[in-house]
Design a protein around this motif. Sequence first.
Motif, PDB file in Angstrom:
ATOM      1  N   PHE A 181       1.120  -1.280  -0.040  1.00  0.00           N
ATOM      2  CA  PHE A 181      -0.119   0.050   0.108  1.00  0.00           C
ATOM      3  C   PHE A 181       0.533   1.414   0.127  1.00  0.00           C
ATOM      4  O   PHE A 181      -0.043   2.073  -0.304  1.00  0.00           O
ATOM      5  N   ARG A 182       2.311   1.003   0.527  1.00  0.00           N
ATOM      6  CA  ARG A 182       2.742   2.296   0.118  1.00  0.00           C
ATOM      7  C   ARG A 182       3.574   1.971  -1.095  1.00  0.00           C
ATOM      8  O   ARG A 182       3.393   2.953  -1.960  1.00  0.00           O
ATOM      9  N   LYS A 183       4.674   0.977  -1.663  1.00  0.00           N
ATOM     10  CA  LYS A 183       5.189   1.015  -2.131  1.00  0.00           C
ATOM     11  C   LYS A 183       5.071   0.933  -4.316  1.00  0.00           C
ATOM     12  O   LYS A 183       4.687   2.051  -4.832  1.00  0.00           O
ATOM     13  N   LEU A 184       3.932   0.042  -3.566  1.00  0.00           N
ATOM     14  CA  LEU A 184       3.430  -0.414  -4.848  1.00  0.00           C
ATOM     15  C   LEU A 184       2.057   0.632  -5.327  1.00  0.00           C
ATOM     16  O   LEU A 184       2.336   1.077  -6.686  1.00  0.00           O
ATOM     17  N   ILE A 185       1.471   1.170  -4.483  1.00  0.00           N
ATOM     18  CA  ILE A 185       0.920   2.201  -4.740  1.00  0.00           C
ATOM     19  C   ILE A 185       1.426   3.223  -5.250  1.00  0.00           C
ATOM     20  O   ILE A 185       1.035   4.390  -5.945  1.00  0.00           O
ATOM     21  N   VAL A 186       2.218   3.838  -4.238  1.00  0.00           N
ATOM     22  CA  VAL A 186       2.916   5.309  -4.293  1.00  0.00           C
ATOM     23  C   VAL A 186       4.049   5.144  -5.807  1.00  0.00           C
ATOM     24  O   VAL A 186       4.202   6.419  -6.544  1.00  0.00           O
ATOM     25  N   ASP A 187       4.838   4.253  -6.047  1.00  0.00           N
ATOM     26  CA  ASP A 187       5.117   4.084  -6.911  1.00  0.00           C
ATOM     27  C   ASP A 187       4.625   4.330  -8.578  1.00  0.00           C
ATOM     28  O   ASP A 187       4.774   4.679  -9.498  1.00  0.00           O
ATOM     29  N   ARG A 188       3.409   3.717  -7.885  1.00  0.00           N
ATOM     30  CA  ARG A 188       2.665   3.899  -9.380  1.00  0.00           C
ATOM     31  C   ARG A 188       1.560   5.288  -9.859  1.00  0.00           C
ATOM     32  O   ARG A 188       0.419   5.524 -11.051  1.00  0.00           O
ATOM     33  N   THR A 189       1.927   6.323  -8.616  1.00  0.00           N
ATOM     34  CA  THR A 189       1.014   7.364  -8.991  1.00  0.00           C
ATOM     35  C   THR A 189       1.139   8.302  -8.924  1.00  0.00           C
ATOM     36  O   THR A 189       0.787   9.759  -8.899  1.00  0.00           O
ATOM     37  N   VAL A 190       2.545   8.908  -7.892  1.00  0.00           N
ATOM     38  CA  VAL A 190       3.590  10.006  -8.176  1.00  0.00           C
ATOM     39  C   VAL A 190       3.741  10.389  -9.413  1.00  0.00           C
ATOM     40  O   VAL A 190       4.357  11.809  -8.937  1.00  0.00           O
TER      41      VAL A 190
END
Length: 359
Positions: A181-190
């Motif tokens: 919920f941090r790496k996978l999501i943030v890396d794909r939306t930042v």
Amino acid sequence: MKENGYGTWENNNAWETQGLRQTEEEHERQELKAARSHFSKLGGMFILGTIVIVAVQTLVSYLAFFLRPEWLMDGDISMILSMAPMYLIGMPVLVLLVRTVPADKVERHPIRAGKFIVAAIMCMGALYLGNIIGVIFTTIIGMLKGGIVQNHLANITQSCSLWTILIATVVCAPIVEEYVFRKLIVDRTVRYGQGTAVVLSGLMFALFHGNLNQFIYAFALGLILAFLYVKTGNLKITIAIHMVVNFMGGVVSTAVIRMFDLDEYLALAQDMDISSMVAFVNENMAGMLAYGALMIFVLANLIAGLVLFIVCLAKRRFSFAAGQVAIPRGKRFRTVILNLGMLLYIIFWIANIIYQLFV
């Protein structure tokens, strides 16, 4: 119309300006369309992974019910039967699905020890405040429906050993949840802005908990942890804070509460049975002192967390960098949320939260 060099130049310039404007509008439409498709795919992979998680958990639960029903009466085994299929099968499948969505690398920046401590205190404060708000909401809903809103996670952990709670909530959960919920999501939306990545990470994390008791504090906690990740690019930091929060909120709180029967004491207080209350206190002095210390700790974290949050707001510490692709303010919700994949994920978990309120 009078023909002259100036008139011809002005007409040509007007056509060029209009053509440039149309080109820019078309480019923006294409970018928003691509962004909407990107978020839809991300939400779609998460809902597919969620379905796999629920399916394997349900399958294992039914197998246990038919083959070893006595296992479901044991808190430790129930916790293992719930967590093991998710962490060993469901989550790996979800990770593989989400990794098919293009990602960007979040830049790494160091964090000072003081800021780490401040972040940990704010997370603890968010946990306790969110939990209080959640209890208030569920209590009101319980009064309206004429029954208690069950906290199924609390019901399971009450009968678990502290070692099981430690492994499940302090070791496994922070590592897996921070990666998903941090790496996978943030890396794909930042790429669409740090603010968008932080809010979406917090929202999807909170919804995944599947009940109102945890949604509020999980959302607040998720926002802070996602903010830390976009600013540091270091998942170890968010994992460490998540572990501390779960240790205090899960292991320590449970251990203290088990030291004496709080319900018995409250019943004696309600009946105004002074002699029995005095005897109860004398017999459970250590537990009541520990409980008092825990309440002081909770209150201190609440106050400190709120003060630090206000100070950070006043000093504008919560700044968000723009992304490579800018989504206009009036179109962010429609682009990020109002797409098939995200709507399916959100509707699924909202339906689950509503179901949990009335079962």
